[in-house]
Motif scaffolding. Structure first.
Motif, PDB file in Angstrom:
ATOM      1  N   THR A  77       2.986  10.873  -5.076  1.00  0.00           N
ATOM      2  CA  THR A  77       2.481   9.512  -5.196  1.00  0.00           C
ATOM      3  C   THR A  77       1.473   9.365  -6.335  1.00  0.00           C
ATOM      4  OG1 THR A  77       2.833   9.211  -2.826  1.00  0.00           O
ATOM      5  CG2 THR A  77       1.400   7.622  -3.902  1.00  0.00           C
ATOM      6  N   VAL A  78       0.696  10.403  -6.627  1.00  0.00           N
ATOM      7  CA  VAL A  78      -0.248  10.313  -7.748  1.00  0.00           C
ATOM      8  C   VAL A  78       0.454  10.549  -9.081  1.00  0.00           C
ATOM      9  CG1 VAL A  78      -2.173  11.070  -6.321  1.00  0.00           C
ATOM     10  CG2 VAL A  78      -0.938  12.762  -7.681  1.00  0.00           C
ATOM     11  N   GLY A 122      -1.715  17.383  -2.487  1.00  0.00           N
ATOM     12  CA  GLY A 122      -1.924  18.314  -1.387  1.00  0.00           C
ATOM     13  C   GLY A 122      -2.231  17.645  -0.077  1.00  0.00           C
ATOM     14  N   ALA A 123      -2.390  16.319  -0.073  1.00  0.00           N
ATOM     15  CA  ALA A 123      -2.684  15.610   1.174  1.00  0.00           C
ATOM     16  C   ALA A 123      -1.453  15.610   2.072  1.00  0.00           C
ATOM     17  CB  ALA A 123      -3.122  14.185   0.886  1.00  0.00           C
ATOM     18  N   MET A 142       0.854  -1.187   0.000  1.00  0.00           N
ATOM     19  CA  MET A 142       0.000   0.000   0.000  1.00  0.00           C
ATOM     20  C   MET A 142       0.890   1.237   0.000  1.00  0.00           C
ATOM     21  SD  MET A 142      -2.937   1.275   2.697  1.00  0.00           S
ATOM     22  CE  MET A 142      -4.160   0.120   2.090  1.00  0.00           C
ATOM     23  N   VAL A 143       0.608   2.171  -0.906  1.00  0.00           N
ATOM     24  CA  VAL A 143       1.368   3.418  -0.946  1.00  0.00           C
ATOM     25  C   VAL A 143       0.407   4.565  -0.662  1.00  0.00           C
ATOM     26  CG1 VAL A 143       3.177   2.577  -2.459  1.00  0.00           C
ATOM     27  CG2 VAL A 143       1.122   3.500  -3.465  1.00  0.00           C
ATOM     28  N   ILE A 144       0.816   5.432   0.242  1.00  0.00           N
ATOM     29  CA  ILE A 144      -0.020   6.538   0.704  1.00  0.00           C
ATOM     30  C   ILE A 144       0.762   7.831   0.537  1.00  0.00           C
ATOM     31  CG2 ILE A 144      -1.278   7.502   2.672  1.00  0.00           C
ATOM     32  CD1 ILE A 144      -1.530   4.697   3.784  1.00  0.00           C
ATOM     33  N   GLY A 145       0.108   8.852   0.005  1.00  0.00           N
ATOM     34  CA  GLY A 145       0.853  10.088  -0.168  1.00  0.00           C
ATOM     35  C   GLY A 145       0.079  11.200  -0.820  1.00  0.00           C
ATOM     36  N   LEU A 174     -11.170  19.517   0.101  1.00  0.00           N
ATOM     37  CA  LEU A 174     -10.260  20.022  -0.919  1.00  0.00           C
ATOM     38  C   LEU A 174      -8.916  19.313  -0.858  1.00  0.00           C
ATOM     39  CD1 LEU A 174      -9.891  22.080  -3.181  1.00  0.00           C
ATOM     40  CD2 LEU A 174      -9.141  23.733  -1.463  1.00  0.00           C
ATOM     41  N   THR A 175      -8.346  19.200   0.305  1.00  0.00           N
ATOM     42  CA  THR A 175      -7.096  18.448   0.509  1.00  0.00           C
ATOM     43  C   THR A 175      -7.258  17.582   1.751  1.00  0.00           C
ATOM     44  OG1 THR A 175      -6.166  20.339   1.705  1.00  0.00           O
ATOM     45  CG2 THR A 175      -5.579  20.107  -0.622  1.00  0.00           C
ATOM     46  N   PRO A 176      -7.913  16.459   1.620  1.00  0.00           N
ATOM     47  CA  PRO A 176      -8.105  15.578   2.781  1.00  0.00           C
ATOM     48  C   PRO A 176      -6.778  15.044   3.286  1.00  0.00           C
ATOM     49  CG  PRO A 176      -8.776  14.487   0.755  1.00  0.00           C
ATOM     50  CD  PRO A 176      -8.507  15.900   0.398  1.00  0.00           C
ATOM     51  N   SER A 177      -6.698  14.793   4.570  1.00  0.00           N
ATOM     52  CA  SER A 177      -5.477  14.223   5.142  1.00  0.00           C
ATOM     53  C   SER A 177      -5.379  12.759   4.736  1.00  0.00           C
ATOM     54  CB  SER A 177      -5.490  14.346   6.666  1.00  0.00           C
ATOM     55  OG  SER A 177      -6.469  13.475   7.214  1.00  0.00           O
ATOM     56  N   ASP A 178      -4.165  12.211   4.798  1.00  0.00           N
ATOM     57  CA  ASP A 178      -3.986  10.805   4.469  1.00  0.00           C
ATOM     58  C   ASP A 178      -4.699   9.910   5.466  1.00  0.00           C
ATOM     59  OD1 ASP A 178      -2.341  10.740   2.079  1.00  0.00           O
ATOM     60  OD2 ASP A 178      -0.812  11.708   3.295  1.00  0.00           O
TER      61      ASP A 178
END
Length: 332
Positions: free
Chosen positions: A194-195, A253-254, A187-190, A274-278
């Motif tokens: 990352t996108v 932007g997360a 799993m990659v989160i960022g 708009l920019t949700p946290s991870d």
């Protein structure tokens, strides 16, 4: 008396013979009909429902334990893919963008693969919210189709509405890709790293747009969707190197947690969308819908979870006996 009895027998025998001839003709006609219907290529579209295998998180009728799904299916997360297998010479797909909101647009980009070979990349935008894709001239035998979402959710979310086969085609149980068969999961989160924001752009395409970024128009993209390819970002490339399945949970932007100064001029609920946290994104089944939550986290458990957020890299390792966190902060 003997003459009449003999005449009756002859008449009965003739009747029986006529009945047998009629039955023989009917049987021949039935055989011809069945041969035309089943042995010859049908002139009708292929029948049967598409059997879909998902890679990543999707909205719709998805079995979280097996990854199998039916139509319609909602693409939202970047680098998510679906797989299906079929026979036939033609297959087509229809995808439609969800209506734009203040937090995501109608722009999305997809890549289509037939038998692991790229056929085309297609996009939706404000002037064309529907993708009508088709592959023709395929050879006989089994074929595999993969559809991958290249863009992040803030550009747009798209529903796959139809998959249709040509004459004589038939959907099959999907072939399990090697990455899914390996049992390895990452799993990659960022955020934008990352996108893959602008990772396939160049001097001519990475030109800021003149989009209206006035107050109230929160969903304002300065770069075209064609400049982003999440399948070529660091997460999917790392997974491919290890022949591993993956999920990309990311949004430009997360951050791990929202800074107190982020969008301080906006209402809190607007800033969160708009920019949700991870941390917020981690719980979502559908990227652009905070109410669509993951129902069963145990259905897909990664062995490794990697974070790339802002200016630091963080790693989490998941083991079957529990959760162990190995945290490393390395300046980029």
């Amino acid at each position: 008396m003997l003459g009449s009895r003999s005449s009756w027998r002859s008449s009965r025998l003739a009747t029986v013979m006529r009945i047998k001839r009629c039955m023989a003709v009917a049987l021949v006609c039935l055989c011809c009909f069945l041969w035309v219907v089943y042995a010859q290529p049908s002139s009708r579209p292929g029948t049967g429902s598409a059997q879909l295998l998902t890679q990543g998180r999707f909205g719709g009728a998805v079995d979280e334990m097996t990854g199998l799904a039916g139509l319609p299916l909602l693409f939202s997360w970047p680098a998510s893919s679906l797989h299906t297998s079929f026979t036939g010479t033609t297959i087509s797909a229809t995808l439609s963008a969800l209506p734009a909101t203040a937090f995501y647009d109608v722009s999305s980009r997809f890549r289509f693969y037939v038998d692991e070979q790229q056929t085309s990349a297609e996009s939706t935008d404000i002037g064309n919210t529907v993708i009508r894709w088709k592959a023709t001239g395929l050879g006989p035998g089994r074929h595999n189709l993969t559809i991958t979402k290249l863009s992040e959710a803030s550009y747009g979310q798209v529903s796959l509405n139809t998959l249709t086969l040509g004459a004589g085609g038939r959907f099959l149980t999907p072939t399990l890709p090697p990455a899914l068969a390996s049992g390895r999961r990452i799993m990659v989160i960022g955020d934008s790293f990352t996108v893959g924001l602008a990772n396939v752009g160049n001097a001519s395409t990475c030109i800021p747009s003149t989009a209206d970024c006035s107050e109230g128009n929160f969903n304002c993209h300065q770069l075209p969707v064609e400049t982003e390819d999440a399948s070529l970002s660091w997460g999917p490339l790392t997974a491919a190197n290890f022949t591993a399945d993956y999920q990309v949970i990311a949004w430009s932007g997360a951050a791990l947690a929202r800074e107190s100064g982020d969008h301080s001029n906006l209402p809190q609920e607007v800033a969160q969308e708009l920019t949700p946290s991870d941390i917020e994104l981690f719980g979502r089944q559908v990227a652009g819908n905070r109410s669509r939550r993951v129902g069963n986290f145990s259905a897909w458990v990664p062995q490794v979870c990697s974070f790339l957020v802002m200016y630091f890299v963080h790693f989490l390792a998941f083991c079957s006996g529990g959760l162990f966190c190995i945290l490393a902060s390395l300046p980029m």
